[in-house]
Scaffold this active site. Structure first.
Site, PDB file in Angstrom:
ATOM      1  N   HIS A  37       0.825  -1.210   0.000  1.00 17.06           N
ATOM      2  CA  HIS A  37       0.000   0.000   0.000  1.00 17.06           C
ATOM      3  C   HIS A  37       0.861   1.263   0.000  1.00 17.06           C
ATOM      4  O   HIS A  37       0.424   2.322   0.455  1.00 17.06           O
ATOM      5  CB  HIS A  37      -0.973   0.007   1.184  1.00 17.06           C
ATOM      6  N   THR A  38       2.046   1.145  -0.516  1.00 17.19           N
ATOM      7  CA  THR A  38       2.916   2.309  -0.690  1.00 17.19           C
ATOM      8  C   THR A  38       2.898   2.824  -2.125  1.00 17.19           C
ATOM      9  O   THR A  38       3.290   3.957  -2.376  1.00 17.19           O
ATOM     10  CB  THR A  38       4.368   1.963  -0.314  1.00 17.19           C
ATOM     11  N   ASP A  39       2.435   2.005  -3.073  1.00 16.63           N
ATOM     12  CA  ASP A  39       2.536   2.420  -4.478  1.00 16.63           C
ATOM     13  C   ASP A  39       1.657   3.620  -4.782  1.00 16.63           C
ATOM     14  O   ASP A  39       2.092   4.556  -5.459  1.00 16.63           O
ATOM     15  CB  ASP A  39       2.276   1.252  -5.436  1.00 16.63           C
ATOM     16  N   SER A  70     -11.810 -18.405 -21.693  1.00 17.23           N
ATOM     17  CA  SER A  70     -10.898 -18.841 -20.637  1.00 17.23           C
ATOM     18  C   SER A  70     -11.154 -20.290 -20.276  1.00 17.23           C
ATOM     19  O   SER A  70     -12.307 -20.698 -20.105  1.00 17.23           O
ATOM     20  CB  SER A  70     -11.072 -17.969 -19.385  1.00 17.23           C
ATOM     21  N   GLY A 125      -8.055 -14.316  -6.610  1.00 15.96           N
ATOM     22  CA  GLY A 125      -8.469 -13.868  -5.293  1.00 15.96           C
ATOM     23  C   GLY A 125      -7.456 -14.117  -4.211  1.00 15.96           C
ATOM     24  O   GLY A 125      -7.743 -13.906  -3.033  1.00 15.96           O
ATOM     25  N   SER A 130      -3.686 -11.889 -10.081  1.00 16.64           N
ATOM     26  CA  SER A 130      -4.214 -12.600 -11.244  1.00 16.64           C
ATOM     27  C   SER A 130      -4.774 -11.624 -12.268  1.00 16.64           C
ATOM     28  O   SER A 130      -4.649 -11.850 -13.488  1.00 16.64           O
ATOM     29  CB  SER A 130      -5.290 -13.599 -10.812  1.00 16.64           C
ATOM     30  N   ASP A 175       1.432  -3.873  -9.373  1.00 16.13           N
ATOM     31  CA  ASP A 175       1.121  -5.219  -9.857  1.00 16.13           C
ATOM     32  C   ASP A 175       1.419  -5.356 -11.347  1.00 16.13           C
ATOM     33  O   ASP A 175       2.043  -6.332 -11.794  1.00 16.13           O
ATOM     34  CB  ASP A 175      -0.342  -5.547  -9.593  1.00 16.13           C
TER      35      ASP A 175
END
Length: 381
Positions: A37-39, A70, A125, A130, A175
């Site tokens: 949670h720094t990005d 998929s 999840g 993903s 991510d």
């Protein structure tokens, strides 16, 4: 991937769409070693790519249709008109490839329709990105088929925008950057503000160590509002301090900043971000010095901060961390956005089998696997 496995995947594309693909690509999920949670606070992160990845077999279309399928999702082929793509017009998993195509076109890239068949080994999840793997593999395939050679960081930024604007999830860029840019045998030190990158050697085996990923199988969703509330809280704290972002608070100035904030929630969020940036710097210094096993307590301190200050852990994640530490692990913490997902555990290789058994007994539903830093997105054929 073996030639046989690649051939089987490409045959699956032909079974779905009635023709051969023009190429096949892969993009990995990621584990964030430290820097949570720094990005979105313009700070420091340190992910590495998993060997688990999403594959895409792709062929272009000239009739304005995007058709996606998929192997993991029910519902068969999803068909969308490229000209009709807009935020809010797609639903389900197909929103992500649709978002990427829309974003590329909005950025001025001449991308048309396509047939795409996916499969994936990235746990959905599990806090292992993903969705980023799905976005990045789609963007890489579509741009390369169009003859575009976009820098990987630009590709990651486009994928981030697709999730922010089209999907509606206010995620940072970590991510997508990890999936696009990581290299084998390294963790990626990313300075989000300037997007400066450094590949930091991360050789666990050389020191007789193993990193376990424990997917609790507790599901989370970034778009459910909780993630956005955290980001808004961090932005409010920075604004109250007259700063562009919480990244601008030096570690030595943390106490002064906390005294200047008006309420406990903003103080907690700020304390986590500032100390987490510091922990990234500590881990880098230890890895550079060849003292990998000493990062364990830093990882654990990160979990305590996420649990107590950010308050985004859950009983299952805390159980994994507490059980691992009580069983002799060198360090453990939750990884990813929180509210479920996965934890990582640093352990001596010799102790890993017994520790895995203990964790399985404590949380029977969990999926546990050892991992190593792997390659970022690339073309397979």
């Amino acid at each position: 991937m073996t030639d046989a496995a690649l051939e089987t995947f490409e045959i699956a594309f032909k079974d779905v769409f009635g023709r051969a693909p023009e190429g096949t690509w892969a993009a990995p999920g990621r584990v964030n070693l430290i820097g949570e949670h720094t990005d979105y606070n313009d700070g420091y992160v340190m992910p590495f790519a998993l060997p688990h990845r999403t594959r895409a077999a792709v062929a272009r279309r000239d009739d304005g249709l995007l058709r996606v399928h998929s192997a993991e999702m029910d519902g068969g082929v999803v068909e969308l008109r490229v000209a009709d793509l807009a935020p809010g017009t797609a639903s389900g998993w197909a929103t992500y490839p649709a978002a990427v195509l829309w974003t590329l076109r909005e950025a001025g890239h001449d991308i048309g329709g396509a047939d795409i068949h996916y499969d994936s080994t990235v746990p959905v999840g599990g806090g292992l990105s993903s969705s980023a793997a799905l976005q990045v593999v789609t963007a890489l395939a579509l741009t390369e088929l169009a003859g575009l050679d976009l820098p990987r960081q630009e590709l990651a930024l486009l994928c981030q925008r697709s999730e922010n604007v089209y999907v509606g999830a206010p995620v940072g860029v970590m991510d997508q950057t990890a999936s696009a840019c990581c290299t084998e045998g390294h963790a990626l030190h990313l300075d989000v503000r300037g997007l400066g990158q450094r590949q930091v050697p991360f050789d666990l085996a050389a020191e007789g160590l193993e990193l376990l990923v424990v997917d609790t199988r507790v599901k989370h969703a970034h778009a459910d509002g909780a993630y956005g509330e955290l980001r808004a809280g961090c932005e409010a704290a920075a604004a109250a301090l007259g700063l562009p972002a919480l990244r601008d608070i030096p570690y030595a100035g943390l106490d002064d900043a906390l005294r200047a904030l008006p309420d406990d929630r903003l103080r907690r969020l700020t304390r986590h971000v500032v100390t987490e940036n510091r922990r990234v710097e500590e881990v880098i210094a230890l890895l550079d010095a060849g003292r990998t096993r000493e990062i364990g307590p830093v990882l654990t301190a990160g979990h305590v901060s996420l649990r107590d200050d950010f308050r985004i852990s859950c009983p299952e994640l805390d159980l994994v961390v507490d059980t691992a530490l009580a069983s002799g692990a060198l360090g453990a913490r939750m990884t990813g956005g929180g509210f479920g997902g996965s934890a990582i555990v640093l352990t001596d290789t010799a102790a890993a089998p017994a520790l895995t058994a203990t964790l399985n007994a404590a949380l029977p539903a969990a999926r546990i696997f050892a991992t190593t830093p792997s390659r970022g997105a690339h073309r397979l054929s």
